[in-house]
Design a protein around this motif. Structure first.
Motif, PDB file in Angstrom:
ATOM      1  N   ASP A   2      28.992  85.643  60.346  1.00 24.77           N
ATOM      2  CA  ASP A   2      27.987  84.634  60.044  1.00 24.77           C
ATOM      3  C   ASP A   2      27.233  84.193  61.297  1.00 24.77           C
ATOM      4  O   ASP A   2      26.051  83.875  61.236  1.00 24.77           O
ATOM      5  CB  ASP A   2      28.660  83.436  59.362  1.00 24.77           C
ATOM      6  CG  ASP A   2      27.629  82.501  58.752  1.00 24.77           C
ATOM      7  OD1 ASP A   2      26.560  82.994  58.358  1.00 24.77           O
ATOM      8  OD2 ASP A   2      27.903  81.291  58.670  1.00 24.77           O
ATOM      9  N   PHE A   3      27.887  84.193  62.453  1.00 23.71           N
ATOM     10  CA  PHE A   3      27.246  83.728  63.686  1.00 23.71           C
ATOM     11  C   PHE A   3      26.221  84.720  64.244  1.00 23.71           C
ATOM     12  O   PHE A   3      25.449  84.386  65.123  1.00 23.71           O
ATOM     13  CB  PHE A   3      28.294  83.418  64.757  1.00 23.71           C
ATOM     14  CG  PHE A   3      29.057  84.619  65.203  1.00 23.71           C
ATOM     15  CD1 PHE A   3      28.584  85.432  66.217  1.00 23.71           C
ATOM     16  CD2 PHE A   3      30.264  84.945  64.598  1.00 23.71           C
ATOM     17  CE1 PHE A   3      29.299  86.544  66.622  1.00 23.71           C
ATOM     18  CE2 PHE A   3      30.972  86.066  64.998  1.00 23.71           C
ATOM     19  CZ  PHE A   3      30.486  86.863  66.021  1.00 23.71           C
ATOM     20  N   SER A   8      21.766  80.304  58.913  1.00 21.62           N
ATOM     21  CA  SER A   8      22.932  80.361  58.026  1.00 21.62           C
ATOM     22  C   SER A   8      22.552  81.019  56.704  1.00 21.62           C
ATOM     23  O   SER A   8      21.405  80.954  56.255  1.00 21.62           O
ATOM     24  CB  SER A   8      23.447  78.952  57.737  1.00 21.62           C
ATOM     25  OG  SER A   8      23.873  78.347  58.933  1.00 21.62           O
ATOM     26  N   VAL A   9      23.538  81.657  56.080  1.00 20.53           N
ATOM     27  CA  VAL A   9      23.324  82.312  54.796  1.00 20.53           C
ATOM     28  C   VAL A   9      23.200  81.248  53.721  1.00 20.53           C
ATOM     29  O   VAL A   9      24.008  80.308  53.651  1.00 20.53           O
ATOM     30  CB  VAL A   9      24.499  83.264  54.477  1.00 20.53           C
ATOM     31  CG1 VAL A   9      24.318  83.911  53.123  1.00 20.53           C
ATOM     32  CG2 VAL A   9      24.611  84.322  55.556  1.00 20.53           C
ATOM     33  N   GLU A  14      21.492  85.779  48.148  1.00 20.95           N
ATOM     34  CA  GLU A  14      21.734  85.997  49.578  1.00 20.95           C
ATOM     35  C   GLU A  14      23.222  85.872  49.897  1.00 20.95           C
ATOM     36  O   GLU A  14      23.760  86.655  50.690  1.00 20.95           O
ATOM     37  CB  GLU A  14      20.921  84.970  50.374  1.00 20.95           C
ATOM     38  CG  GLU A  14      20.812  85.296  51.837  1.00 20.95           C
ATOM     39  CD  GLU A  14      19.866  84.355  52.554  1.00 20.95           C
ATOM     40  OE1 GLU A  14      20.363  83.497  53.301  1.00 20.95           O
ATOM     41  OE2 GLU A  14      18.637  84.489  52.379  1.00 20.95           O
ATOM     42  N   GLN A  15      23.893  84.926  49.290  1.00 23.46           N
ATOM     43  CA  GLN A  15      25.337  84.745  49.498  1.00 23.46           C
ATOM     44  C   GLN A  15      26.104  85.951  48.955  1.00 23.46           C
ATOM     45  O   GLN A  15      27.029  86.442  49.595  1.00 23.46           O
ATOM     46  CB  GLN A  15      25.808  83.456  48.801  1.00 23.46           C
ATOM     47  CG  GLN A  15      27.284  83.168  48.964  1.00 23.46           C
ATOM     48  CD  GLN A  15      27.639  82.814  50.403  1.00 23.46           C
ATOM     49  OE1 GLN A  15      26.850  82.212  51.106  1.00 23.46           O
ATOM     50  NE2 GLN A  15      28.820  83.201  50.831  1.00 23.46           N
TER      51      GLN A  15
END
Length: 125
Positions: A2-3, A8-9, A14-15
């Protein structure tokens, strides 16, 4: 993982795509070895201009018993001339007519008695 993204997602599609990407990445193992280009033309995998030239010569040049390499002690224009003269590529009258160029005659303009071909130009005149 994620970083590594700029933002951010978000949720939704998208998730879901992020979850699928994460599961695919879980099966990937990275090693700390160096990247390396491998040339498949040579047996050792190293690139060389000679290997590429040999492959191109084999694909595009007519096969002769003599190699097509240059003689480095002779000026380049002589090397090119000899390379063209060997497979009968120079344009004397006989070659031009054979290639479809319309000419009045294939006679040598100097002696007017023989057909002008490479042999006549270099060895008879």
């Amino acid at each position: 993982m994620d970083f590594s993204f700029c933002r951010s997602v978000r949720g939704g599609l998208e998730q879901q795509q992020f979850i699928e990407l994460s599961s695919i990445m879980d099966s990937v193992t990275l090693s700390s070895s160096f990247d390396r280009w491998v040339c498949t033309l040579s047996s050792d995998g190293d690139y060389s201009v000679k290997e590429v030239r040999n492959v191109i010569d084999a694909l595009s040049l007519p096969s002769h018993s003599e190699p097509t390499s240059w003689v480095k002690f002779i000026p380049i224009k002589i090397n090119i001339f000899a390379w063209q003269a060997h497979p009968d590529c120079l344009p004397p009258m006989a070659n031009l007519i054979r290639r479809g160029v319309t000419l009045e005659s294939s006679s040598c303009p100097l002696c007017l008695s023989c057909e002008e071909d490479v042999h006549h130009v270099f060895f008879s005149v």
